[in-house]
Write a protein that holds these residues in place. Structure first.
Motif, PDB file in Angstrom:
ATOM      1  N   ARG A  90      -7.254   5.478  19.176  1.00 26.01           N
ATOM      2  CA  ARG A  90      -7.685   4.177  18.388  1.00 26.01           C
ATOM      3  C   ARG A  90      -8.915   3.819  19.109  1.00 26.01           C
ATOM      4  N   VAL A  91      -9.896   4.595  19.347  1.00 22.78           N
ATOM      5  CA  VAL A  91     -11.218   4.217  19.750  1.00 22.78           C
ATOM      6  C   VAL A  91     -12.345   4.607  18.840  1.00 22.78           C
ATOM      7  N   GLY A  92     -13.312   3.893  18.262  1.00 28.52           N
ATOM      8  CA  GLY A  92     -14.235   4.148  17.596  1.00 28.52           C
ATOM      9  C   GLY A  92     -15.279   4.661  18.445  1.00 28.52           C
ATOM     10  N   VAL A  93     -15.999   5.694  18.053  1.00 30.26           N
ATOM     11  CA  VAL A  93     -17.640   5.997  18.419  1.00 30.26           C
ATOM     12  C   VAL A  93     -18.471   6.047  17.578  1.00 30.26           C
ATOM     13  N   GLU A  94     -19.599   5.389  17.716  1.00 35.08           N
ATOM     14  CA  GLU A  94     -20.721   5.201  17.079  1.00 35.08           C
ATOM     15  C   GLU A  94     -22.037   5.625  17.588  1.00 35.08           C
ATOM     16  N   ALA A  95     -22.486   6.666  17.257  1.00 35.87           N
ATOM     17  CA  ALA A  95     -23.804   7.384  17.753  1.00 35.87           C
ATOM     18  C   ALA A  95     -25.044   6.755  17.177  1.00 35.87           C
TER      19      ALA A  95
END
Length: 123
Positions: A90-95
């Motif tokens: 439940r952790v978002g990753v934004e590159a």
């Protein structure tokens, strides 16, 4: 590029250049991550291909809800397995590019959000 006009807390990104990033008074020229909870920590990642569960573990341990992944001077995308493992937790990753990640991180922590920025820098 200078990112702040005043003396920020120890976890704020204060400046960014092509080959290095400043957190507080400390310059980093190798990959690292930073969050208000743990400050800045070395991160042994040299490129996007090196992003695996071992690289993700210390980021997840901070309790951040979102990981802003600085991929250098050009936007790149992490392996799908890296993003999927974070999503399972439940952790978002934004590159995004390093400069965009630095600005976004500073805004999120100024709002008290549980954010972390991880930067891939040249060795």
């Amino acid at each position: 590029m200078q990112l702040t006009l005043h003396r920020p807390d120890r976890a704020a990104i204060t400046a960014i250049e092509a080959q290095r990033i400043q957190v507080g008074d400390t310059w980093f020229s190798n990959s690292f991550f930073v969050s208000p909870e743990v400050g800045a920590q070395a991160w042994p990642v040299i490129d996007l291909a090196a992003l695996d569960s071992a690289a993700l573990a210390p980021l997840l341990a901070t309790g951040a809800h979102v990981i802003l992944l600085g991929t250098g001077s050009r936007q790149g995308f992490p392996p799908a397995a890296f993003v999927a493992e974070a999503a399972r937790r439940r952790v978002g990753v934004e590159a995004m590019r390093n400069d965009a990640a630095a600005r976004t991180y500073n805004v999120l922590i100024s709002e008290g959000r549980a954010a972390l920025a991880a930067f891939i820098l040249p060795d």
